[in-house]
Design a protein around this motif. Structure first.
Motif, PDB file in Angstrom:
ATOM      1  N   ARG A  34      -0.079   1.771 -11.544  1.00 33.44           N
ATOM      2  CA  ARG A  34      -0.541   2.327 -10.280  1.00 33.44           C
ATOM      3  C   ARG A  34      -2.074   2.327 -10.245  1.00 33.44           C
ATOM      4  O   ARG A  34      -2.711   2.894 -11.127  1.00 33.44           O
ATOM      5  N   TYR A  71       5.620   6.343  -0.882  1.00 25.99           N
ATOM      6  CA  TYR A  71       6.718   5.584  -0.276  1.00 25.99           C
ATOM      7  C   TYR A  71       6.691   4.142  -0.770  1.00 25.99           C
ATOM      8  O   TYR A  71       5.683   3.469  -0.684  1.00 25.99           O
ATOM      9  N   GLY A  76       4.496  12.099  -1.185  1.00 24.18           N
ATOM     10  CA  GLY A  76       4.391  10.743  -0.639  1.00 24.18           C
ATOM     11  C   GLY A  76       4.843   9.715  -1.642  1.00 24.18           C
ATOM     12  O   GLY A  76       5.829   9.887  -2.336  1.00 24.18           O
ATOM     13  N   LYS A 128       2.049  16.845  -5.461  1.00 23.04           N
ATOM     14  CA  LYS A 128       1.797  15.437  -5.177  1.00 23.04           C
ATOM     15  C   LYS A 128       2.942  14.954  -4.308  1.00 23.04           C
ATOM     16  O   LYS A 128       4.101  14.950  -4.722  1.00 23.04           O
ATOM     17  N   GLY A 138      -9.134   6.768  -2.992  1.00 23.95           N
ATOM     18  CA  GLY A 138      -9.077   7.549  -1.777  1.00 23.95           C
ATOM     19  C   GLY A 138     -10.278   8.446  -1.584  1.00 23.95           C
ATOM     20  O   GLY A 138     -11.279   8.343  -2.281  1.00 23.95           O
ATOM     21  N   MET A 176       0.841  -1.167   0.000  1.00 19.08           N
ATOM     22  CA  MET A 176       0.000   0.000   0.000  1.00 19.08           C
ATOM     23  C   MET A 176       0.892   1.237   0.000  1.00 19.08           C
ATOM     24  O   MET A 176       1.863   1.313   0.729  1.00 19.08           O
ATOM     25  N   ILE A 177       0.528   2.193  -0.817  1.00 16.38           N
ATOM     26  CA  ILE A 177       1.282   3.432  -0.949  1.00 16.38           C
ATOM     27  C   ILE A 177       0.374   4.585  -0.551  1.00 16.38           C
ATOM     28  O   ILE A 177      -0.765   4.667  -0.996  1.00 16.38           O
ATOM     29  N   HIS A 178       0.870   5.475   0.286  1.00 18.70           N
ATOM     30  CA  HIS A 178       0.094   6.635   0.710  1.00 18.70           C
ATOM     31  C   HIS A 178       0.574   7.861  -0.049  1.00 18.70           C
ATOM     32  O   HIS A 178       1.772   8.145  -0.062  1.00 18.70           O
ATOM     33  N   VAL A 179      -0.371   8.570  -0.670  1.00 19.57           N
ATOM     34  CA  VAL A 179      -0.053   9.756  -1.455  1.00 19.57           C
ATOM     35  C   VAL A 179      -0.999  10.875  -1.030  1.00 19.57           C
ATOM     36  O   VAL A 179      -2.181  10.637  -0.792  1.00 19.57           O
ATOM     37  N   ILE A 180      -0.485  12.089  -0.948  1.00 26.31           N
ATOM     38  CA  ILE A 180      -1.299  13.256  -0.627  1.00 26.31           C
ATOM     39  C   ILE A 180      -1.174  14.250  -1.773  1.00 26.31           C
ATOM     40  O   ILE A 180      -0.068  14.635  -2.142  1.00 26.31           O
ATOM     41  N   THR A 220      -4.981   3.612  -7.731  1.00 24.01           N
ATOM     42  CA  THR A 220      -5.139   4.463  -6.561  1.00 24.01           C
ATOM     43  C   THR A 220      -6.611   4.641  -6.229  1.00 24.01           C
ATOM     44  O   THR A 220      -7.476   4.550  -7.094  1.00 24.01           O
TER      45      THR A 220
END
Length: 167
Positions: A158, A23, A21, A19, A162, A1-5, A160
């Motif tokens: 990818r 990680y 995050g 953009k 959210g 899981m990758i967290h992006v803001i 995503t």
């Protein structure tokens, strides 16, 4: 899981911003032990992506009162990928340590993410969204690792999803 803001500004059907995050982490271990000695090599690779983005909302469906219900968008996001490679290990023969290493290598490379997705507006200020795309990332390479060269490629598909908020 990758967290992006994503933090951006929306003007009509155009959205742009930062953009942050993204990680990523991977690693492995190679070890061998018998009566005459032992060899172990452990590596951990971490990467973080940061950049800017532009979204174009090319279709928005509104209800009869003019409230947006869902939108489809395309996104492009150039950025940088910072990568760290940690390599630790040792070599023991007849209970005598002949070699050990504890190396850390850092590098960065260019990244270009393209995505297509949709948003569903729960309320006027809150939405849920999903998207799919591909992140093209320049290969991270080190010339002086335990095996004289090492590389990692963070490129890939990818998916995503959210929750979004508008202020």
């Amino acid at each position: 899981m990758i967290h992006v803001i994503d933090i951006g500004y929306l003007f009509e059907q155009h959205e742009f911003g930062l953009k942050g995050g993204g990680y990523h982490s991977t690693g492995g271990k190679l070890s061998l032990k018998d009566y005459s000695g032992e060899y172990a090599n452990r590596f951990i690779v971490n990467g973080v992506r940061a950049g800017i983005y532009y979204k174009n909302y090319f279709f928005t469906y509104e209800n009869r009162r003019g409230r947006e219900l869902f939108s489809f968008f395309g996104e492009v996001s150039p950025g940088m990928f910072m990568t760290q490679f940690k390599n630790r290990g040792f070599f023991v023969v007849n209970d005598e340590e002949l070699d050990n290493f504890d190396d850390i290598f850092n590098t960065s490379g260019f990244s270009f993410l393209t995505q297509i997705g949709t948003k569903y507006y729960i309320t006027e200020k809150m939405n849920i969204h999903v998207s799919v795309g591909y992140d093209f990332v320049a290969k991270a390479e080190w010339g002086e690792s335990a095996y004289n060269s090492a590389s990692i490629n963070w490129s890939g598909i990818r998916f995503t999803g959210g929750v979004g908020f508008s202020f």
